[in-house]
Design a protein around this motif. Sequence first.
Motif, short mmCIF file in Angstrom:
data_model
loop_
_atom_site.label_atom_id
_atom_site.label_comp_id
_atom_site.label_asym_id
_atom_site.label_seq_id
_atom_site.Cartn_x
_atom_site.Cartn_y
_atom_site.Cartn_z
N UNK A 331 0.84 -1.20 0.00
CA UNK A 331 0.00 0.00 0.00
C UNK A 331 0.87 1.25 0.00
N UNK A 332 0.21 2.40 -0.06
CA UNK A 332 0.92 3.68 -0.10
C UNK A 332 1.64 3.99 1.20
N UNK A 333 1.32 3.28 2.28
CA UNK A 333 1.94 3.56 3.58
C UNK A 333 3.27 2.84 3.78
N UNK A 334 3.58 1.89 2.90
CA UNK A 334 4.79 1.09 3.07
C UNK A 334 6.06 1.94 3.04
N UNK A 335 6.16 2.84 2.09
CA UNK A 335 7.39 3.62 1.91
C UNK A 335 7.70 4.45 3.15
N UNK A 336 6.67 5.05 3.74
CA UNK A 336 6.89 5.86 4.94
C UNK A 336 7.34 4.99 6.10
N UNK A 337 6.80 3.78 6.19
CA UNK A 337 7.19 2.87 7.26
C UNK A 337 8.67 2.49 7.14
N UNK A 338 9.09 2.17 5.93
CA UNK A 338 10.50 1.83 5.72
C UNK A 338 11.40 3.03 6.01
N UNK A 339 10.92 4.23 5.70
CA UNK A 339 11.71 5.44 5.96
C UNK A 339 11.91 5.65 7.46
N UNK A 340 10.92 5.28 8.26
CA UNK A 340 11.07 5.40 9.72
C UNK A 340 12.20 4.50 10.20
N UNK A 341 12.24 3.27 9.72
CA UNK A 341 13.33 2.36 10.10
C UNK A 341 14.68 2.90 9.64
N UNK A 342 14.73 3.46 8.44
CA UNK A 342 16.00 4.00 7.93
C UNK A 342 16.48 5.16 8.79
N UNK A 343 15.56 5.99 9.26
CA UNK A 343 15.94 7.12 10.11
C UNK A 343 16.37 6.65 11.49
N UNK A 344 15.70 5.62 12.00
CA UNK A 344 16.00 5.13 13.35
C UNK A 344 17.24 4.26 13.40
N UNK A 345 17.57 3.61 12.28
CA UNK A 345 18.65 2.62 12.27
C UNK A 345 19.61 2.87 11.11
N UNK A 346 20.33 4.00 11.12
CA UNK A 346 21.27 4.29 10.03
C UNK A 346 22.31 3.18 9.89
N UNK A 347 22.64 2.85 8.66
CA UNK A 347 23.66 1.84 8.40
C UNK A 347 23.11 0.45 8.20
#
Length: 555
Positions: A331-347
């Motif tokens: 769904x359209x919400x997936x990208x934002x969810x993945x972005x949260x993980x990327x911001x919280x867990x760099x690297x």
Amino acid sequence: MKKLILLAVLLPVICVFAQNKAADPDLVKRTEEWFKNNPNSMPHWMTPDELERINEIGKGFIETQPPVGPVRQTAEFERMQSVLIRNPFGIPVDFIKQLSLVTDVVTIVATTNIRRTVINTYLSAGIDTSKCDFLLAPSDSYWTRDYGPWYVVDGNNTVGICDFIYNRPRPNDDDIPVQMAPFLNEPLYGMRVSHTGGNYMTDGMGISASTQIVYEESLSQLGVSAEEVDQKMNDYLGIHTYHVVQDPNDTYIDHIDCWGKFLDVDKILIREVPSSHPQYDEIEATAAYFASQISSYGNNYQLFRVNTPNNEPYTNSLILNDHVFVPIMGTAYDAAALAVYEAAMPGYTITGVLNNTATPWESTDALHCRTRGTIDKEMLNIYHVAQVLNKDSSGDYGINAKIVSYGSHTITSAQLIYKVNEGDWITLPMTLSKDNYTAVIPHQASGSQISYYIHAEDNSGRVENHPFIGQADPHRFTLTGGLEAPLNLTVTSSLNSALLDWDPVAGASVYRIYRSADPYSGFVFLNTSGTDSYTDTTVSAANKYFYYVTAGDTK
């Protein structure tokens, strides 16, 4: 053959439905529908038949003595040597291939014939079967997270398995930790608490969290009180702070991984919903609670939120070494969810995983529920209380860590790597004294920000950093004027408590208490006090404890 299996599973259930006049019609219908589509696995919920057999939970369970202390339970974000799944699968085969590219895969299979079939399936999918192993054992369902083993490290730095009583009358699932112990050649401990892995998260430093069902079911199923649960968690797992909260989702499952997740020692992810959502108030209250709590590093948790407007299971993810696998829904919400993980867990490598099989992701059951990491039993462990609070700029800054090979390998390198503000990274060797590695960052100007991580290697080829991901997301602290350390700390011990007193510090509004079983290293944040004394009620007369206290002007 498939129809025969379906009948073998359904016939006893249908008989119980006919006998149990009080069975919830919706539950009966949902269970019948489940077995039509999933004849080889019990559902996530308890069936009407199982509700009639709750008294069988824990039957025959043998509680052992706890591990030799001090004991430490490992966290999901530590080094894993494999991941445990079950056949028939509850996850897509292409996802199993992704797992095999990160670490080994151990599959539970019932027979050698099934093992051969699974190997052929893996080969057809392009999976390297040299990275696959098999536990030959019967099982009732594919929720390896819920019934799989928990891993602990005893006072001799030996990794073992802590078994608990699975909160379902499913003897095959409940026996998997017992089967895993000889499979991994690890000691087995039995803790008489009714629990489930989907309702548990821990930071690897003595702080854990669950919803209230751990208390409710331990009492109703086993007669074990909340106080006894807390004591067992301390004795068997080394948990000194146990956050047991009401389930804000208010669903049948009451599992914490449906709404929250420790991403690191001081990072927590909690779902977010629109204000129109029926559970909005409860979810926000839970988020506020954890944001106000103190992590094992002594700071408030860093709170991250992921939007789940339609109850998407985005918190039900798997951290596997330097990868994070997140269930997505297309769904359209997936990208934002993945972005949260990327911001919280760099690297970390963040990967979304779709599941278009007959067992799709659900709000109460997704990727995390169906996988279970297996800790590296020869792990190169860096135990370190990260310096993340503001520090006094008047002196040098010592960084200490206990670095141990659980495989008894030789430590060949230990380094502190730091930078000041946006300067270049500087490497300092860490010196060993009484199992404690130390390096000193020289004095820097007030207002400077210090970023650092610890790097270690041993002669087995293992390489580890602290934090796990290293330079991509280092520990940080800022230098300020600071407060003096409290003086004249005294400890008065009694049978089950220790009273700490110290001189008050001018300007201090809060004191942070740290404790260790070793006078030179391993200190873990214990609690805060608003006065110049504190009583530690989580001690055992059989153990020695060492403390230090710091002063602060804010919580």
